[in-house]
Design a protein around this motif. Sequence first.
Motif, mmCIF file in Angstrom:
data_model
loop_
_atom_site.group_PDB
_atom_site.id
_atom_site.type_symbol
_atom_site.label_atom_id
_atom_site.label_comp_id
_atom_site.label_asym_id
_atom_site.label_seq_id
_atom_site.Cartn_x
_atom_site.Cartn_y
_atom_site.Cartn_z
ATOM 1 N N LEU A 28 0.820 -1.219 0.000
ATOM 2 C CA LEU A 28 0.000 0.000 0.000
ATOM 3 C C LEU A 28 0.853 1.268 0.000
ATOM 4 N N GLY A 31 0.268 3.459 2.953
ATOM 5 C CA GLY A 31 -1.090 4.005 2.990
ATOM 6 C C GLY A 31 -1.442 4.834 1.770
ATOM 7 N N LEU A 33 -1.657 4.047 -1.410
ATOM 8 C CA LEU A 33 -2.584 3.424 -2.355
ATOM 9 C C LEU A 33 -3.966 3.178 -1.758
ATOM 10 N N ASN A 34 -4.146 3.457 -0.495
ATOM 11 C CA ASN A 34 -5.471 3.375 0.112
ATOM 12 C C ASN A 34 -6.208 4.706 0.010
ATOM 13 N N GLY A 78 -7.334 0.174 -1.125
ATOM 14 C CA GLY A 78 -6.318 -0.721 -0.574
ATOM 15 C C GLY A 78 -6.623 -2.185 -0.854
ATOM 16 N N GLN A 79 -7.884 -2.559 -0.748
ATOM 17 C CA GLN A 79 -8.269 -3.939 -1.057
ATOM 18 C C GLN A 79 -8.003 -4.255 -2.530
ATOM 19 N N ALA A 81 -5.661 -2.808 -4.363
ATOM 20 C CA ALA A 81 -4.195 -2.930 -4.492
ATOM 21 C C ALA A 81 -3.727 -4.308 -4.032
ATOM 22 N N SER A 105 -8.201 -5.761 5.104
ATOM 23 C CA SER A 105 -7.226 -6.131 4.083
ATOM 24 C C SER A 105 -7.415 -7.558 3.594
ATOM 25 N N SER A 108 -9.522 -8.841 0.571
ATOM 26 C CA SER A 108 -9.067 -8.713 -0.819
ATOM 27 C C SER A 108 -8.976 -10.066 -1.518
#
Length: 141
Positions: A28, A31, A33-34, A78-79, A81, A105, A108
Amino acid sequence: MALVPLAKSYTAPVILSAGLGIMMYSPLAGGLLNAKYRKGEPGRITHSTETEYTEDEKTELIIDELVSIAEKYSATPGQIAFAWTLSKQAFPLLGTRKLEQFEQSIKSVEINLTAEEVTKLDVLSAVSLGYPHDLLNTVRD
C-alpha cells in the motif's frame, strides 16, 4: 511510485519457475494506495515531512484507477491494491496496526479483478527499465 517493484520485473519469472513465492513488501506504499492522504488522514508519509501531501501525475492516475475499481466492487482502494498483488502470483505483506485494518485487508482475497482491470493497473504503474530496455521495446513494437 509503482505497484510493481523494479526488481520483480527482472526476477519474477526465475523465482516462479523455481517454485518459490514472491512477497510484496509495503503493497500500500505506506497508505498511499489506500487514498487515505487524499482524505487528509495522517500516516507514515505525512509524519515524516513538514511539507503538505501532494501527488505526482502518475501517482494520481494510479490512485484514481484504484478508487474507480474499488467503487465497482464496493471495496477500498487498498483492497484493490492487495487483489492486484495477488493476481501477480505474489502475496502482500500486511503491515496493519489494528485488527480492523487486517480484517479489511484480508477481504481482498475475495476480489477477482478482470484481466482488463489488471492490465490497466499494470500499464499505469509500469516502471521504466531505462536503457537499453526502453530502446529495445520501441524496436519490438
